[in-house]
Scaffold this active site. Sequence first.
Site, PDB file in Angstrom:
ATOM      1  N   ASN A 148       0.684  -1.205  -0.034  1.00  0.00           N
ATOM      2  CA  ASN A 148       0.138   0.042  -0.038  1.00  0.00           C
ATOM      3  C   ASN A 148       0.949   1.230   0.086  1.00  0.00           C
ATOM      4  O   ASN A 148       0.547   2.232  -0.769  1.00  0.00           O
ATOM      5  CB  ASN A 148      -0.960  -0.260   1.166  1.00  0.00           C
ATOM      6  N   GLY A 155       2.200  -5.587   7.497  1.00  0.00           N
ATOM      7  CA  GLY A 155       0.951  -6.120   6.581  1.00  0.00           C
ATOM      8  C   GLY A 155       0.097  -6.570   7.439  1.00  0.00           C
ATOM      9  O   GLY A 155      -0.468  -6.042   8.516  1.00  0.00           O
ATOM     10  N   SER A 156      -1.088  -7.535   7.157  1.00  0.00           N
ATOM     11  CA  SER A 156      -2.189  -8.039   7.719  1.00  0.00           C
ATOM     12  C   SER A 156      -1.901  -8.741   8.816  1.00  0.00           C
ATOM     13  O   SER A 156      -0.782  -9.376   8.977  1.00  0.00           O
ATOM     14  CB  SER A 156      -2.831  -8.762   6.718  1.00  0.00           C
ATOM     15  N   GLU A 175       3.911  -4.632  12.294  1.00  0.00           N
ATOM     16  CA  GLU A 175       3.294  -3.416  11.999  1.00  0.00           C
ATOM     17  C   GLU A 175       1.877  -3.933  11.273  1.00  0.00           C
ATOM     18  O   GLU A 175       1.980  -4.301  10.092  1.00  0.00           O
ATOM     19  CB  GLU A 175       3.882  -2.493  11.165  1.00  0.00           C
ATOM     20  N   CYS A 212      -3.122   1.632   6.572  1.00  0.00           N
ATOM     21  CA  CYS A 212      -3.419   0.923   7.585  1.00  0.00           C
ATOM     22  C   CYS A 212      -3.917   1.839   8.821  1.00  0.00           C
ATOM     23  O   CYS A 212      -4.471   1.282   9.679  1.00  0.00           O
ATOM     24  CB  CYS A 212      -2.085   0.270   8.162  1.00  0.00           C
ATOM     25  N   GLU A 251     -11.052  -5.149   8.795  1.00  0.00           N
ATOM     26  CA  GLU A 251     -10.494  -3.678   8.371  1.00  0.00           C
ATOM     27  C   GLU A 251     -10.841  -3.692   6.721  1.00  0.00           C
ATOM     28  O   GLU A 251     -10.841  -4.511   6.040  1.00  0.00           O
ATOM     29  CB  GLU A 251      -8.996  -3.875   8.315  1.00  0.00           C
TER      30      GLU A 251
END
Length: 457
Positions: free
Chosen positions: A114, A187-188, A209, A243, A333
Site C-alpha cells: 500500500n 502487513g495484515s 506492524e 493502515c 478492516e
Amino acid sequence: MKIPSILENQRAFFATGQTKDIAYRKAALVRFRESIKNHEQDIIDALTADFKKPAFETVATEISVVIKEINLAIKEIWKWQMPKKVKASLLNFPSSAAVHYEPYGTALIIAPWNYPFQLAVGPMIGAIAAGNTVVLKPSELTPNTANLLEIIITEVFDLAYVHIVQGDKEVAQELLKQRWDYIFFTGSVPVGKIVYKAAAAYLTPVTLELGGKSPCVVDETALIQQTARRIVWGKFVNAGQTCIAPDYILVHSSVKDALLKAIAIEITKAYGADPKISQDFARIINEKNFDRLSEMLENATIYKGGQTDKNDLYIAPTVLTDVSVADKVMQDEIFGPILPVLTYDKNEEIASVINAMEKPLSAYVFSRKRSFKNWFNSTFSYGGGAMNDTLIHFINDKLAFGGVGHSGIGSYHGEKSFYTFSHAKSVVKRGTWLDVPVRYAPYKGKLSLLKKFMNWL
C-alpha cells in the site's frame, strides 16, 4: 542466488565488522539519500504505474517521509550510538553502569504494497543506522516499485550488505524458514501471525506492524466542516488503502446529518463531481481486493459514491449509512475507499462498539470537549492516534509508531527505529580497589547485617 546463500553472505559481511563502524553506516545512508533524490521522478512513475497513485501523494507520503528519516539518522546516529550511562547500584560499589547498543546482525524486512516505497525503505533506514545487514522482500503486488527498489539498492549497497529478494508468497515462505537475527514485517494480521510463528521457531525478535478497524468518533461539539475535511483527507488518501485510515465513524446522533452533508461536500471538493477522472485519486491494488471491497457494497445503504469499474480497479469514495456492527463492512478492516457511519447517543454505546473488536492500530476523536477527549484516551487501548485530525501522528518522528495487541508488536520511526534494530546490552564496570566480603560464603553471622543494609537502601 538461493536464499540460504544470500543469508550466508549477509552473515559473512556482518562478521567483518564494517557495519559496526558508524562512519561506514553514515556514508551508506548519505549515498542512499542521494540515490533516492536522483530517482524521484522514477519513484513517482513507478507508483503511478502500480496503482495510479497521485504524484502529490507519492512525494508527500512516500519520498518526503523517507528523506526526512534518513536526514535524521545521518544527523543523530553518533548520539544514538553512544552508551547511555545509568546510576550505578550501591550494591555494586564501586562501579559504573551503562547501556550499550549493538546491531542484532542480519535483519529481514518484509514490506507491503500500500505504501510500497516508504514502508520498505523506512525500516531499512533504522536497520542500517543500527549497523545490521538487511534482506528486503518488497511486495510482488507493486512490481514497478519493487523493480525500482532493486535498481536503487543495487547501485548504493554491496549486495552482501543490503540485498533485495523479489517474489511471491512462496518466496516469502522460504525466507521465513531461515534463521534471522531480526524480522520486521508490515502487513495484515493473518500474515503477521504466520511471521510470528516462523520467528518463534528460532526465538527471533520481531516487529509486526499490522492493522485493525480504527475508529473515528465525532461528538456534538466538533467543528463539522473542518472535521469532515480532515476525515475525507485521512480516509481517501491512497484510495483508503492506509493502515491507519479511519475505518468507520461513530458520530453523535444530533450531528449525524450535518456531518454526512459536510463529508459529501468535501469529497466533491477534493475529487470533483466524478472522482474517476480525478488525477488525485488512486486505484485499488488488484482484482482480489476490488472484489472484496465490492462485496461490502452489496445491499448497503449508500449515501455518497458507490460507483465501481472493475476494468479500471476503480471504487469511488463511498459513504455508507444505516450501518450496524453485524454488517459485512464492520467485520474486518476495510482497507479501501468505503466509509461506514454509525451513530451513538451515550458514551456506553461507543464503548460497546470499540470494545467488541480487537485493539486498533489508530483511533481518532473530533471534539472540543476536553473531558470527552480525556475519557476516550483513558478508556480505550490503541496503537496511536490524534485528536481533531487524522493520520498526523505518523509523520512526527519523535513519536514511536506501532500497534498493540492484534494491531502489532513493537514500534519504530525516528530515533525509535535505531533502538528497534539494536540490542540494548547492559554492562557494569566494577572497581578493583575495594571488595567488601559480606556477599561471599560462608554466610554465618551475616544475615542480620544483610537485612539492615537492604532496609537502608
